[in-house]
Motif scaffolding. Structure first.
Motif, short mmCIF file in Angstrom:
data_model
loop_
_atom_site.label_atom_id
_atom_site.label_comp_id
_atom_site.label_asym_id
_atom_site.label_seq_id
_atom_site.Cartn_x
_atom_site.Cartn_y
_atom_site.Cartn_z
N VAL A 67 99.48 -33.17 -12.25
CA VAL A 67 98.43 -34.17 -12.03
C VAL A 67 98.68 -34.91 -10.73
CG1 VAL A 67 97.51 -36.36 -12.88
CG2 VAL A 67 97.76 -34.44 -14.44
N LEU A 103 93.19 -32.35 -13.18
CA LEU A 103 92.33 -33.52 -13.09
C LEU A 103 90.86 -33.20 -13.30
CD1 LEU A 103 93.83 -35.71 -10.25
CD2 LEU A 103 93.64 -36.24 -12.65
N THR A 105 89.45 -31.57 -15.75
CA THR A 105 89.10 -31.87 -17.14
C THR A 105 89.09 -33.38 -17.39
OG1 THR A 105 91.41 -31.60 -17.79
CG2 THR A 105 89.99 -29.69 -18.02
N GLU A 106 89.98 -34.10 -16.72
CA GLU A 106 89.99 -35.55 -16.87
C GLU A 106 88.74 -36.18 -16.26
OE1 GLU A 106 91.89 -37.37 -18.74
OE2 GLU A 106 93.03 -35.60 -19.29
N ALA A 109 85.99 -35.58 -18.69
CA ALA A 109 86.16 -36.49 -19.82
C ALA A 109 85.75 -37.91 -19.45
CB ALA A 109 87.60 -36.46 -20.31
N LEU A 110 86.05 -38.32 -18.22
CA LEU A 110 85.65 -39.64 -17.74
C LEU A 110 84.12 -39.74 -17.71
CD1 LEU A 110 86.26 -42.40 -16.36
CD2 LEU A 110 86.19 -41.17 -14.20
N MET A 127 90.98 -42.91 -19.11
CA MET A 127 91.53 -41.78 -18.36
C MET A 127 92.98 -42.07 -17.97
SD MET A 127 90.17 -39.83 -14.93
CE MET A 127 90.66 -41.03 -13.73
N CYS A 128 93.23 -43.29 -17.56
CA CYS A 128 94.58 -43.70 -17.20
C CYS A 128 95.52 -43.57 -18.40
CB CYS A 128 94.54 -45.14 -16.71
SG CYS A 128 96.11 -45.83 -16.31
N ARG A 130 95.14 -41.49 -20.92
CA ARG A 130 95.32 -40.07 -21.23
C ARG A 130 96.30 -39.41 -20.28
NH1 ARG A 130 89.65 -40.21 -21.84
NH2 ARG A 130 89.44 -39.42 -19.74
N VAL A 131 96.15 -39.67 -18.99
CA VAL A 131 97.01 -39.04 -17.99
C VAL A 131 98.40 -39.64 -18.04
CG1 VAL A 131 97.31 -38.65 -15.53
CG2 VAL A 131 95.07 -38.41 -16.54
#
Length: 160
Positions: A67, A103, A105-106, A109-110, A127-128, A130-131
């Motif tokens: 990431v 990123l 997929t993130e 998702a966001l 998102m923060c 999750r990552v």
């Protein structure tokens, strides 16, 4: 997630320890042999506890590194979109469908999160979470505060 893995490893280690102790007790092991078996069971339980925790920790570290490695390229693209007059949410939409890597997929998702809940700030916070990397946390806070202060994120993203 890490706490869940640790708890599962401890439960597995206790199962090995108790199961082996029960087998030793029903087999009639006594004296010095019982001490040897007990030590072996304790070492085995520690190994069974440590292996899953260490494996999942390494997987998590590698994911975080991937990431973080893809973050500068995506920030450059995000800054370019902002320079062209594309809004932050639309930029995340484009990145989610055009980018590759962890990123992408993130970002998708966001976008879903914002469309369901309606708040970019809350979406960035989720998102923060999750990552869960320090650099992503800093970026999320920076984007959140700078988007509230100004519409021109180019300079902010160039600095980040």
């Amino acid at each position: 997630m890490d706490l869940d893995i640790l708890i599962a490893g401890v439960i597995l280690g206790l199962a090995v320890l108790l199961g082996g102790g029960f087998v030793a007790w029903t087999s009639g092991v006594k004296g010095a042999d019982l001490e040897i078996v007990g030590t072996g069971l304790l070492v085995g339980a520690l190994i069974v506890t440590a292996i899953p925790v260490s494996i999942f920790h390494e997987v998590r570290v590698k994911q975080a590194n991937r990431v973080e490695a893809s973050l500068p390229e995506n920030l450059t693209k995000l800054a370019g979109f902002n320079e062209r007059g594309i809004g932050l949410l639309q930029s995340f939409h484009i990145l989610g469908h055009a980018a590759t890597g962890p990123l992408a997929t993130e970002f998708r998702a966001l976008e879903r999160d914002v469309s369901w809940n309606g708040s970019l700030v809350n979406g960035l916070r989720r998102m923060c979470a999750r990552v869960n990397t320090l650099r992503m946390t800093k970026l999320s806070i920076l984007l959140e505060r700078s988007s509230a202060a100004t519409g021109n994120l180019r300079e902010v993203l160039d600095i980040a």
